[in-house]
Design a protein around this motif. Structure first.
Motif, PDB file in Angstrom:
ATOM      1  N   VAL A   1     -18.976 -35.493  12.179  1.00 24.45           N
ATOM      2  CA  VAL A   1     -19.127 -34.340  11.192  1.00 24.45           C
ATOM      3  C   VAL A   1     -18.182 -34.950  10.045  1.00 24.45           C
ATOM      4  CG1 VAL A   1     -17.569 -32.899  12.316  1.00 24.45           C
ATOM      5  CG2 VAL A   1     -19.034 -31.895  10.740  1.00 24.45           C
ATOM      6  N   SER A   2     -18.538 -34.362   8.739  1.00 23.98           N
ATOM      7  CA  SER A   2     -17.631 -34.789   7.961  1.00 23.98           C
ATOM      8  C   SER A   2     -17.961 -33.708   6.945  1.00 23.98           C
ATOM      9  CB  SER A   2     -18.094 -36.165   6.974  1.00 23.98           C
ATOM     10  OG  SER A   2     -19.575 -36.042   6.474  1.00 23.98           O
ATOM     11  N   VAL A   3     -16.527 -33.610   5.846  1.00 28.33           N
ATOM     12  CA  VAL A   3     -16.744 -32.799   4.681  1.00 28.33           C
ATOM     13  C   VAL A   3     -17.983 -33.014   3.887  1.00 28.33           C
ATOM     14  CG1 VAL A   3     -15.213 -34.625   3.216  1.00 28.33           C
ATOM     15  CG2 VAL A   3     -15.022 -32.057   3.041  1.00 28.33           C
ATOM     16  N   PRO A   4     -18.743 -32.098   3.333  1.00 31.41           N
ATOM     17  CA  PRO A   4     -18.061 -30.620   3.130  1.00 31.41           C
ATOM     18  C   PRO A   4     -18.580 -29.640   4.129  1.00 31.41           C
ATOM     19  CG  PRO A   4     -20.169 -30.964   2.134  1.00 31.41           C
ATOM     20  CD  PRO A   4     -19.934 -32.290   2.628  1.00 31.41           C
ATOM     21  N   ASP A   5     -19.141 -30.170   5.295  1.00 33.71           N
ATOM     22  CA  ASP A   5     -19.262 -29.222   6.692  1.00 33.71           C
ATOM     23  C   ASP A   5     -17.722 -29.102   7.227  1.00 33.71           C
ATOM     24  OD1 ASP A   5     -22.051 -28.988   6.493  1.00 33.71           O
ATOM     25  OD2 ASP A   5     -22.244 -30.928   7.442  1.00 33.71           O
ATOM     26  N   LEU A   6     -17.861 -27.786   7.781  1.00 35.32           N
ATOM     27  CA  LEU A   6     -16.485 -27.043   8.296  1.00 35.32           C
ATOM     28  C   LEU A   6     -15.883 -27.542   9.674  1.00 35.32           C
ATOM     29  CD1 LEU A   6     -17.803 -25.190   6.329  1.00 35.32           C
ATOM     30  CD2 LEU A   6     -16.094 -23.573   6.784  1.00 35.32           C
ATOM     31  N   ILE A   7     -14.822 -28.171   9.940  1.00 36.51           N
ATOM     32  CA  ILE A   7     -14.082 -28.554  10.902  1.00 36.51           C
ATOM     33  C   ILE A   7     -12.718 -27.644  11.012  1.00 36.51           C
ATOM     34  CG2 ILE A   7     -13.111 -30.441  12.124  1.00 36.51           C
ATOM     35  CD1 ILE A   7     -14.631 -32.233  10.152  1.00 36.51           C
ATOM     36  N   THR A   8     -12.601 -27.122  12.310  1.00 38.11           N
ATOM     37  CA  THR A   8     -11.426 -26.396  12.377  1.00 38.11           C
ATOM     38  C   THR A   8     -10.889 -26.642  13.853  1.00 38.11           C
ATOM     39  OG1 THR A   8     -11.938 -24.460  11.050  1.00 38.11           O
ATOM     40  CG2 THR A   8     -10.514 -24.080  12.779  1.00 38.11           C
TER      41      THR A   8
ATOM     42  N   VAL B   1     -24.425 -24.584  -1.383  1.00 38.36           N
ATOM     43  CA  VAL B   1     -24.090 -25.197  -2.589  1.00 38.36           C
ATOM     44  C   VAL B   1     -23.374 -26.709  -2.508  1.00 38.36           C
ATOM     45  CG1 VAL B   1     -21.845 -24.011  -2.499  1.00 38.36           C
ATOM     46  CG2 VAL B   1     -23.053 -24.538  -4.781  1.00 38.36           C
ATOM     47  N   TRP B   2     -22.885 -26.871  -1.307  1.00 40.90           N
ATOM     48  CA  TRP B   2     -22.271 -28.019  -1.116  1.00 40.90           C
ATOM     49  C   TRP B   2     -23.077 -29.016  -0.811  1.00 40.90           C
ATOM     50  CZ3 TRP B   2     -18.292 -27.864  -4.096  1.00 40.90           C
ATOM     51  CH2 TRP B   2     -17.464 -26.705  -3.935  1.00 40.90           C
ATOM     52  N   ARG B   3     -24.295 -28.882  -0.511  1.00 37.09           N
ATOM     53  CA  ARG B   3     -25.263 -30.171  -0.042  1.00 37.09           C
ATOM     54  C   ARG B   3     -26.225 -30.306  -1.230  1.00 37.09           C
ATOM     55  NH1 ARG B   3     -26.945 -28.411   6.224  1.00 37.09           N
ATOM     56  NH2 ARG B   3     -24.910 -28.718   6.980  1.00 37.09           N
TER      57      ARG B   3
ATOM     58  N   LEU C   1     -19.068 -33.415  -6.028  1.00 40.15           N
ATOM     59  CA  LEU C   1     -17.757 -32.833  -5.909  1.00 40.15           C
ATOM     60  C   LEU C   1     -16.930 -32.788  -4.635  1.00 40.15           C
ATOM     61  CD1 LEU C   1     -18.618 -29.725  -8.091  1.00 40.15           C
ATOM     62  CD2 LEU C   1     -17.192 -31.831  -8.614  1.00 40.15           C
ATOM     63  N   ALA C   2     -17.609 -32.773  -3.406  1.00 34.63           N
ATOM     64  CA  ALA C   2     -16.876 -32.184  -2.139  1.00 34.63           C
ATOM     65  C   ALA C   2     -17.421 -33.010  -1.034  1.00 34.63           C
ATOM     66  CB  ALA C   2     -16.906 -30.819  -1.784  1.00 34.63           C
ATOM     67  N   GLY C   3     -18.286 -34.193  -1.199  1.00 38.27           N
ATOM     68  CA  GLY C   3     -18.717 -34.865  -0.135  1.00 38.27           C
ATOM     69  C   GLY C   3     -17.712 -36.054   0.293  1.00 38.27           C
TER      70      GLY C   3
END
Length: 368
Positions: free
Chosen positions: A301-308, A339-341, A348-350
């Motif tokens: 998994v990679s940004v912009p998806d969320l990893i916590t 919006v991030w996809r 901007l955030a990939g």
């Protein structure tokens, strides 16, 4: 304009934030913070005190805003490790608002978190209580990001006319930059010069311009996530179910490389699986937030998806500055806001925005 979607498990709207909501809000924003946004306990304590002193804060939706309303983003900027020790000065937030209103030529009525993640998702509630303002049930990221350009308003094509930044000494700086990438450069340099932590205000918006340019419902969503954890007997499973997230690994931290460079926390953390995950090894790449999860040379998994990263026993999120060798943790991941996809969002955030030469593959796994 950017398309937005409600946060997971949208329920009845929350219209007022009381002192009794702040513990849940802190839990939720830490989880949405994906490791960044700053450690929440200090912010939570401050906000609880401000609400008990000044009263509850009204939480409004985009549809509640009127023609006379002005929304402005407020957030901390800098290295979360420094924010643990360097607190805001008395009157700092008042001076910041006063300068913002001078530039606007009209009063600000509504605060919005630049990011719902970490302390930056909590502090605007306390600032609003202190200033007698309302808070918009929305934010600019739906998570936390380390760069000023990585906001939904920018993805929507909404220009930021100016930004104001203040430090604990009392310095106030006005920045009018050609775009948000230049704002990030200037703001970051000023932050480093000020000891690597400041407070900023930017992106003044009206009821007309805010529509379609923010990620709605995220304050309420963070509160609901926090309440889900507080009422759960199995906190990891409860959070995963609430977020439609997948538990990628449960294990212990066996290696940690973390340093503060240029106003950011950078590095990596290695987690060795235990129990059912024994024999597995994952590495997470960090830049204030968790950016990538790798296992056996593959990007899971990679940004912009969320990893916590959360504590396996308590379910509480662990920010990058609080990671420690030997901690028992679970790694959760879930999809980002649409919006991030979009092409502009990924620009901007990939992964490429953080210097990774790899394609973005949407993470779609629900809890299992």
């Amino acid at each position: 304009m950017a398309q937005t979607s409600p946060a997971p498990h949208v329920a009845e709207r929350i219209t007022e934030v009381t002192a009794d909501d702040i513990a849940a809000l802190g839990i939720g924003t830490a989880i949405f913070g994906t490791g960044g946004g700053g450690e929440v306990y200090g912010a939570q304590t401050m906000v609880e005190r401000e609400i008990r002193t000044h009263g509850p804060v009204r939480l409004v939706s985009v549809d509640d805003l009127g023609a006379d309303d002005v929304v402005i983003l407020m957030s901390g900027i800098g290295a979360p490790t420094v924010g643990i020790e360097m607190l805001s000065s008395k009157g700092q937030i008042h001076a910041l608002l006063e300068e913002a209103e001078r530039l606007l030529g009209r009063p600000v009525t509504t605060l919005m978190a630049a990011e719902i993640g970490g302390s930056n998702g909590v502090r605007p509630i306390g600032w609003a209580a202190q200033l007698g303002l309302q808070v918009l049930d929305a934010d600019g990221m739906g998570r936390a990001f380390p760069d000023a350009a990585m906001v939904a308003m920018n993805a929507a094509g909404l220009h930021c006319d100016w930004a104001v930044q203040s430090d604990v000494v009392g310095n106030i700086t006005i920045m009018k930059t050609v775009d948000l990438h230049w704002l990030e450069r200037h703001a970051r340099a000023l932050t480093v010069a000020s000891g690597s932590i400041c407070i900023g205000a930017h992106y003044p918006m009206t009821a007309e311009t805010v529509r379609g340019a923010v990620i709605e419902g995220t304050v309420s969503a963070a509160i609901r996530v926090g309440h889900a954890l507080l009422s759960a007997s199995d906190p990891v499973a409860a959070i995963a179910a609430e977020l439609d997230a997948r538990v990628l690994l449960s294990g212990k931290i066996t290696d940690l490389d973390r340093r503060t460079v240029g106003g950011f926390v950078r590095g990596s953390v290695t987690i060795s699986g235990i129990g059912d995950d024994r024999g597995r090894l994952q590495r997470l790449e960090l830049q204030n937030e968790n950016l990538l999860v790798l296992e056996d040379g593959e990007v899971l998994v990679s940004v912009p998806d969320l990893i916590t990263i959360i504590d396996t026993e308590t379910g509480h999120a662990i920010t990058t500055e609080m990671l420690r060798f030997g901690q028992r943790v679970s790694v959760l991941a879930w999809p980002c806001d649409p919006v991030w996809r979009t092409p502009r969002g990924l620009e901007l955030a990939g992964p490429a925005a953080f210097g990774y030469d790899l394609p973005y593959i949407p993470f779609e796994g629900a809890a299992r």
